[in-house]
Design a protein around this motif. Structure first.
Motif, PDB file in Angstrom:
ATOM      1  N   MET B  20       0.818  -1.216   0.000  1.00 59.75           N
ATOM      2  CA  MET B  20       0.000   0.000   0.000  1.00 59.75           C
ATOM      3  C   MET B  20       0.852   1.265   0.000  1.00 59.75           C
ATOM      4  O   MET B  20       0.687   2.134  -0.853  1.00 59.75           O
ATOM      5  CB  MET B  20      -0.895   0.010   1.244  1.00 59.75           C
ATOM      6  CG  MET B  20      -2.227  -0.646   1.044  1.00 59.75           C
ATOM      7  SD  MET B  20      -2.907  -1.223   2.594  1.00 59.75           S
ATOM      8  CE  MET B  20      -3.235   0.309   3.426  1.00 59.75           C
ATOM      9  N   PHE B  21       1.779   1.346   0.946  1.00 62.63           N
ATOM     10  CA  PHE B  21       2.432   2.631   1.146  1.00 62.63           C
ATOM     11  C   PHE B  21       3.492   2.948   0.101  1.00 62.63           C
ATOM     12  O   PHE B  21       3.514   4.069  -0.415  1.00 62.63           O
ATOM     13  CB  PHE B  21       2.896   2.757   2.593  1.00 62.63           C
ATOM     14  CG  PHE B  21       1.715   2.777   3.521  1.00 62.63           C
ATOM     15  CD1 PHE B  21       0.894   3.886   3.569  1.00 62.63           C
ATOM     16  CD2 PHE B  21       1.376   1.676   4.270  1.00 62.63           C
ATOM     17  CE1 PHE B  21      -0.231   3.906   4.386  1.00 62.63           C
ATOM     18  CE2 PHE B  21       0.247   1.683   5.084  1.00 62.63           C
ATOM     19  CZ  PHE B  21      -0.554   2.809   5.137  1.00 62.63           C
ATOM     20  N   PRO B  22       4.336   1.975  -0.278  1.00 63.83           N
ATOM     21  CA  PRO B  22       5.226   2.268  -1.413  1.00 63.83           C
ATOM     22  C   PRO B  22       4.449   2.613  -2.676  1.00 63.83           C
ATOM     23  O   PRO B  22       4.891   3.445  -3.472  1.00 63.83           O
ATOM     24  CB  PRO B  22       6.022   0.980  -1.591  1.00 63.83           C
ATOM     25  CG  PRO B  22       6.049   0.387  -0.253  1.00 63.83           C
ATOM     26  CD  PRO B  22       4.716   0.701   0.341  1.00 63.83           C
ATOM     27  N   ALA B  23       3.254   2.021  -2.860  1.00 62.42           N
ATOM     28  CA  ALA B  23       2.453   2.342  -4.043  1.00 62.42           C
ATOM     29  C   ALA B  23       2.060   3.807  -4.032  1.00 62.42           C
ATOM     30  O   ALA B  23       2.108   4.491  -5.067  1.00 62.42           O
ATOM     31  CB  ALA B  23       1.217   1.466  -4.100  1.00 62.42           C
ATOM     32  N   LEU B  24       1.695   4.309  -2.837  1.00 62.07           N
ATOM     33  CA  LEU B  24       1.348   5.734  -2.728  1.00 62.07           C
ATOM     34  C   LEU B  24       2.556   6.593  -3.101  1.00 62.07           C
ATOM     35  O   LEU B  24       2.437   7.571  -3.851  1.00 62.07           O
ATOM     36  CB  LEU B  24       0.900   6.061  -1.301  1.00 62.07           C
ATOM     37  CG  LEU B  24      -0.471   5.521  -0.879  1.00 62.07           C
ATOM     38  CD1 LEU B  24      -0.723   5.864   0.573  1.00 62.07           C
ATOM     39  CD2 LEU B  24      -1.547   6.126  -1.744  1.00 62.07           C
ATOM     40  N   GLY B  25       3.703   6.206  -2.568  1.00 61.75           N
ATOM     41  CA  GLY B  25       4.922   6.964  -2.859  1.00 61.75           C
ATOM     42  C   GLY B  25       5.260   6.936  -4.330  1.00 61.75           C
ATOM     43  O   GLY B  25       5.602   7.963  -4.925  1.00 61.75           O
ATOM     44  N   GLN B  26       5.117   5.752  -4.939  1.00 65.01           N
ATOM     45  CA  GLN B  26       5.416   5.632  -6.368  1.00 65.01           C
ATOM     46  C   GLN B  26       4.464   6.471  -7.184  1.00 65.01           C
ATOM     47  O   GLN B  26       4.859   7.099  -8.177  1.00 65.01           O
ATOM     48  CB  GLN B  26       5.319   4.169  -6.789  1.00 65.01           C
ATOM     49  CG  GLN B  26       6.478   3.343  -6.310  1.00 65.01           C
ATOM     50  CD  GLN B  26       6.414   1.934  -6.819  1.00 65.01           C
ATOM     51  OE1 GLN B  26       5.347   1.403  -7.065  1.00 65.01           O
ATOM     52  NE2 GLN B  26       7.563   1.325  -6.972  1.00 65.01           N
ATOM     53  N   GLY B  27       3.209   6.502  -6.764  1.00 66.52           N
ATOM     54  CA  GLY B  27       2.231   7.337  -7.470  1.00 66.52           C
ATOM     55  C   GLY B  27       2.636   8.788  -7.446  1.00 66.52           C
ATOM     56  O   GLY B  27       2.597   9.473  -8.468  1.00 66.52           O
ATOM     57  N   LYS B  28       3.064   9.235  -6.268  1.00 67.02           N
ATOM     58  CA  LYS B  28       3.479  10.637  -6.147  1.00 67.02           C
ATOM     59  C   LYS B  28       4.670  10.930  -7.047  1.00 67.02           C
ATOM     60  O   LYS B  28       4.713  11.968  -7.734  1.00 67.02           O
ATOM     61  CB  LYS B  28       3.845  10.950  -4.697  1.00 67.02           C
ATOM     62  CG  LYS B  28       2.671  11.462  -3.909  1.00 67.02           C
ATOM     63  CD  LYS B  28       3.128  11.936  -2.544  1.00 67.02           C
ATOM     64  CE  LYS B  28       1.919  12.355  -1.717  1.00 67.02           C
ATOM     65  NZ  LYS B  28       2.239  12.490  -0.315  1.00 67.02           N
ATOM     66  N   ALA B  29       5.640   9.995  -7.041  1.00 67.47           N
ATOM     67  CA  ALA B  29       6.845  10.207  -7.840  1.00 67.47           C
ATOM     68  C   ALA B  29       6.500  10.243  -9.325  1.00 67.47           C
ATOM     69  O   ALA B  29       6.958  11.120 -10.066  1.00 67.47           O
ATOM     70  CB  ALA B  29       7.861   9.104  -7.553  1.00 67.47           C
ATOM     71  N   ALA B  30       5.650   9.312  -9.755  1.00 66.36           N
ATOM     72  CA  ALA B  30       5.287   9.252 -11.172  1.00 66.36           C
ATOM     73  C   ALA B  30       4.526  10.499 -11.579  1.00 66.36           C
ATOM     74  O   ALA B  30       4.723  11.039 -12.676  1.00 66.36           O
ATOM     75  CB  ALA B  30       4.449   8.008 -11.441  1.00 66.36           C
TER      76      ALA B  30
END
Lengths: 220, 77
Positions: B20-30
């Protein structure tokens, strides 16, 4: 988990030959054969096959030049390029049908022993190249109040490289195996299609990170 | 709850939370990368390689969770 699979041939309990070793030697032979065939008669005007390999080498050259700079990339490409090619072939070997199920073949990078070995090479490469590029600069890098943390960082970097590569490939293999048990024909193909992309990205990320860890030391 | 049930729950939590949380971070980065490519398409090449690098670093966290989940699953009888 992550240990090499059951030894096929036992040699003193130390140099056991496992499925990974067999696959690695197969990769070695294939890559060496390709290199020999391509460089047998190089032409000014490349043929179809030579053109393909030249494109690959140029791509690698450009890839490392972006990170390290043109001159340094040329200097370090023998190691970094070999690392990339080996990891790429090792990752893709898991996609050949039967590898992982057949007893004598297994993707080498899905074993932690192999990736840790690669990381040990990368670690030695980074440290030795950094010292040779400028010992004064190397020592100065560590002359800060947070030396213990920096030293720890140097050890954690290769360990995390190894874990990332191993985790990705092992995870993919496990997912594929589970899909195979659900529906033997068709279902693993979904994951295999994704793996074609992921395997290349993992090989790229591994070498990219190795190059940028080196870059941290040798930049002026 | 039996011992196995606790292991199963722990494995599920390990993979769920670490996805869940790395996915949120990756979304922000992308998102940030896409915005900056849209603003300055000439810098797309540099941004792409940096994005790939940072996504891989975030992905590593998920992979650690996955490994722990596999380890816990091995303990379920």
């Amino acid at each position: 988990m992550g240990e090499a699979s059951e030894p096929l041939v036992k040699i003193f309990g130390v140099l056991d030959i496992s499925a990974e070793v067999v696959t690695m030697f197969a990769i070695l032979v294939i890559v060496a054969a390709i290199s020999l065939v391509v460089t047998r008669n190089l032409k000014e005007r490349p043929g179809r096959f030579q053109n393909l390999i030249e494109w690959g080498v140029e791509y690698l050259d450009g890839f490392f030049s972006d990170i390290l700079g043109k001159e340094r990339a040329r200097k370090y490409i023998p190691f970094l390029g070999s690392l990339f090619i080996f990891i790429l072939f090792a990752n893709y070997s898991g996609l050949i049908p039967g590898v992982g199920i057949f007893k004598y073949l297994k993707a080498p990078t899905s074993s932690l022993s192999v990736t840790l070995g690669l990381s040990l090479c990368a670690f030695l490469f980074i440290q030795i190249s950094a010292v040779r590029a400028g010992a004064k600069h190397y020592i100065k890098h560590f002359l800060t109040p947070i030396v213990p943390l920096l030293l720890l960082d140097e050890l954690i970097k290769p360990a995390s490289l190894a874990l990332r590569l191993f985790g990705n490939i092992f995870g993919e293999e496990t997912v594929m195996e589970n899909l195979y048990h659900i529906l033997p024909i068709g279902a693993p193909m979904i994951m295999m299609a994704l793996s074609i992309i992921f395997c290349a990205i993992q090989a790229m990320v591994y070498t990219m990170l190795t190059a940028s860890y080196l870059q941290e030391f040798i930049e002026d | 709850m039996t011992q196995s049930a606790i292991y199963a729950l722990a494995a599920a939590l390990a993979i769920a939370l670490s996805t869940m949380f790395p996915a949120l971070g990756q979304g922000k980065a992308a998102k940030a990368a896409l915005e900056s490519i849209a603003r300055q398409p000439s810098a797309a090449k540099d941004i792409r390689s940096t994005l790939l690098l940072s996504l891989a670093l975030m992905e590593a966290l998920t992979i650690y969770g996955l490994l722990i989940a596999f380890m816990l699953m091995g303990k379920i009888d």
